[in-house]
Write a protein that holds these residues in place. Structure first.
Motif, PDB file in Angstrom:
ATOM      1  N   LEU A 194       0.859 -30.949   5.874  1.00 48.73           N
ATOM      2  CA  LEU A 194       0.268 -31.622   4.719  1.00 48.73           C
ATOM      3  C   LEU A 194       0.606 -30.876   3.435  1.00 48.73           C
ATOM      4  O   LEU A 194       0.968 -31.495   2.433  1.00 48.73           O
ATOM      5  N   ALA A 195       0.541 -29.547   3.467  1.00 46.84           N
ATOM      6  CA  ALA A 195       0.858 -28.747   2.274  1.00 46.84           C
ATOM      7  C   ALA A 195       2.305 -28.966   1.843  1.00 46.84           C
ATOM      8  O   ALA A 195       2.591 -29.090   0.643  1.00 46.84           O
ATOM      9  N   LYS A 196       3.228 -29.030   2.795  1.00 49.18           N
ATOM     10  CA  LYS A 196       4.645 -29.289   2.464  1.00 49.18           C
ATOM     11  C   LYS A 196       4.794 -30.685   1.871  1.00 49.18           C
ATOM     12  O   LYS A 196       5.495 -30.874   0.886  1.00 49.18           O
ATOM     13  N   PHE A 197       4.113 -31.666   2.483  1.00 42.38           N
ATOM     14  CA  PHE A 197       4.171 -33.033   1.971  1.00 42.38           C
ATOM     15  C   PHE A 197       3.640 -33.085   0.543  1.00 42.38           C
ATOM     16  O   PHE A 197       4.234 -33.731  -0.318  1.00 42.38           O
ATOM     17  N   VAL A 198       2.520 -32.409   0.282  1.00 39.75           N
ATOM     18  CA  VAL A 198       1.919 -32.391  -1.060  1.00 39.75           C
ATOM     19  C   VAL A 198       2.910 -31.826  -2.067  1.00 39.75           C
ATOM     20  O   VAL A 198       3.097 -32.381  -3.161  1.00 39.75           O
ATOM     21  N   ALA A 199       3.578 -30.731  -1.718  1.00 39.11           N
ATOM     22  CA  ALA A 199       4.548 -30.106  -2.637  1.00 39.11           C
ATOM     23  C   ALA A 199       5.697 -31.069  -2.935  1.00 39.11           C
ATOM     24  O   ALA A 199       6.093 -31.233  -4.100  1.00 39.11           O
ATOM     25  N   ASP A 200       6.231 -31.704  -1.905  1.00 41.23           N
ATOM     26  CA  ASP A 200       7.330 -32.658  -2.097  1.00 41.23           C
ATOM     27  C   ASP A 200       6.871 -33.881  -2.892  1.00 41.23           C
ATOM     28  O   ASP A 200       7.588 -34.396  -3.754  1.00 41.23           O
ATOM     29  N   TYR A 201       5.669 -34.351  -2.600  1.00 42.40           N
ATOM     30  CA  TYR A 201       5.071 -35.509  -3.273  1.00 42.40           C
ATOM     31  C   TYR A 201       4.931 -35.247  -4.771  1.00 42.40           C
ATOM     32  O   TYR A 201       5.325 -36.063  -5.602  1.00 42.40           O
ATOM     33  N   ARG A 202       4.375 -34.070  -5.106  1.00 41.18           N
ATOM     34  CA  ARG A 202       4.172 -33.729  -6.520  1.00 41.18           C
ATOM     35  C   ARG A 202       5.486 -33.500  -7.247  1.00 41.18           C
ATOM     36  O   ARG A 202       5.583 -33.706  -8.451  1.00 41.18           O
ATOM     37  N   ALA A 203       6.519 -33.083  -6.529  1.00 42.93           N
ATOM     38  CA  ALA A 203       7.825 -32.834  -7.148  1.00 42.93           C
ATOM     39  C   ALA A 203       8.627 -34.126  -7.307  1.00 42.93           C
ATOM     40  O   ALA A 203       9.693 -34.115  -7.912  1.00 42.93           O
ATOM     41  N   GLY A 204       8.104 -35.218  -6.767  1.00 46.37           N
ATOM     42  CA  GLY A 204       8.807 -36.496  -6.876  1.00 46.37           C
ATOM     43  C   GLY A 204       9.917 -36.656  -5.869  1.00 46.37           C
ATOM     44  O   GLY A 204      10.711 -37.587  -5.974  1.00 46.37           O
ATOM     45  N   GLU A 205       9.979 -35.778  -4.881  1.00 40.10           N
ATOM     46  CA  GLU A 205      11.064 -35.847  -3.907  1.00 40.10           C
ATOM     47  C   GLU A 205      10.856 -36.932  -2.861  1.00 40.10           C
ATOM     48  O   GLU A 205      11.810 -37.378  -2.243  1.00 40.10           O
ATOM     49  N   ILE A 206       9.624 -37.358  -2.648  1.00 37.01           N
ATOM     50  CA  ILE A 206       9.346 -38.348  -1.610  1.00 37.01           C
ATOM     51  C   ILE A 206       9.462 -39.760  -2.156  1.00 37.01           C
ATOM     52  O   ILE A 206       9.956 -40.655  -1.502  1.00 37.01           O
ATOM     53  N   LEU A 207       9.012 -39.941  -3.359  1.00 35.00           N
ATOM     54  CA  LEU A 207       9.016 -41.270  -3.971  1.00 35.00           C
ATOM     55  C   LEU A 207       9.936 -41.260  -5.178  1.00 35.00           C
ATOM     56  O   LEU A 207      10.672 -40.328  -5.415  1.00 35.00           O
ATOM     57  N   GLN A 208       9.844 -42.275  -5.971  1.00 35.23           N
ATOM     58  CA  GLN A 208      10.763 -42.467  -7.095  1.00 35.23           C
ATOM     59  C   GLN A 208      10.273 -41.786  -8.368  1.00 35.23           C
ATOM     60  O   GLN A 208      10.264 -42.400  -9.427  1.00 35.23           O
ATOM     61  N   HIS A 209       9.907 -40.554  -8.311  1.00 36.06           N
ATOM     62  CA  HIS A 209       9.397 -39.826  -9.485  1.00 36.06           C
ATOM     63  C   HIS A 209       8.351 -40.639 -10.239  1.00 36.06           C
ATOM     64  O   HIS A 209       8.552 -41.058 -11.372  1.00 36.06           O
TER      65      HIS A 209
END
Length: 105
Positions: A66-81
């Protein structure tokens, strides 16, 4: 107070704590505008909270993932920024995403 009464009080207190945690996350979703896109009236291609909860269920109980997902999510890496996602603090994003991983109720 008897043993059984103390146990009952403890169970009720724990239950109230869990309910207030879930309520707090639903309130966060409203406070941070998540309901504007993911609420009753979906905006564009935004998935519903129910759909998000289904996707996030795999993170339930796995704080590291979850922590890794949160970091990627906040960085815009998972979705379209998405600016609204990237502006969330780590603590807020974690609370919201954990709430979804636990079913979003």
């Amino acid at each position: 107070m008897t043993y059984f009464k103390r146990q009952s009080v403890l169970v009720v207190a724990l239950g109230l704590g869990l309910a207030s945690g879930a309520q707090a996350s639903a309130q966060l979703a409203t406070q941070y505008g998540c309901t504007n896109c993911h609420g009753a009236h979906l905006r564009g291609e935004a998935p519903s909270f129910e759909r998000l909860a289904g996707k996030m269920a795999k993170y339930k109980g796995d704080d590291g993932a979850l922590a890794k997902f949160v970091a990627d999510y906040r960085a815009g890496e998972i979705l379209q920024h998405i600016d609204a996602h990237e502006r969330l603090s780590t603590a807020t994003a974690t609370a919201l995403l954990r709430w979804l991983a636990e079913g979003g109720h």
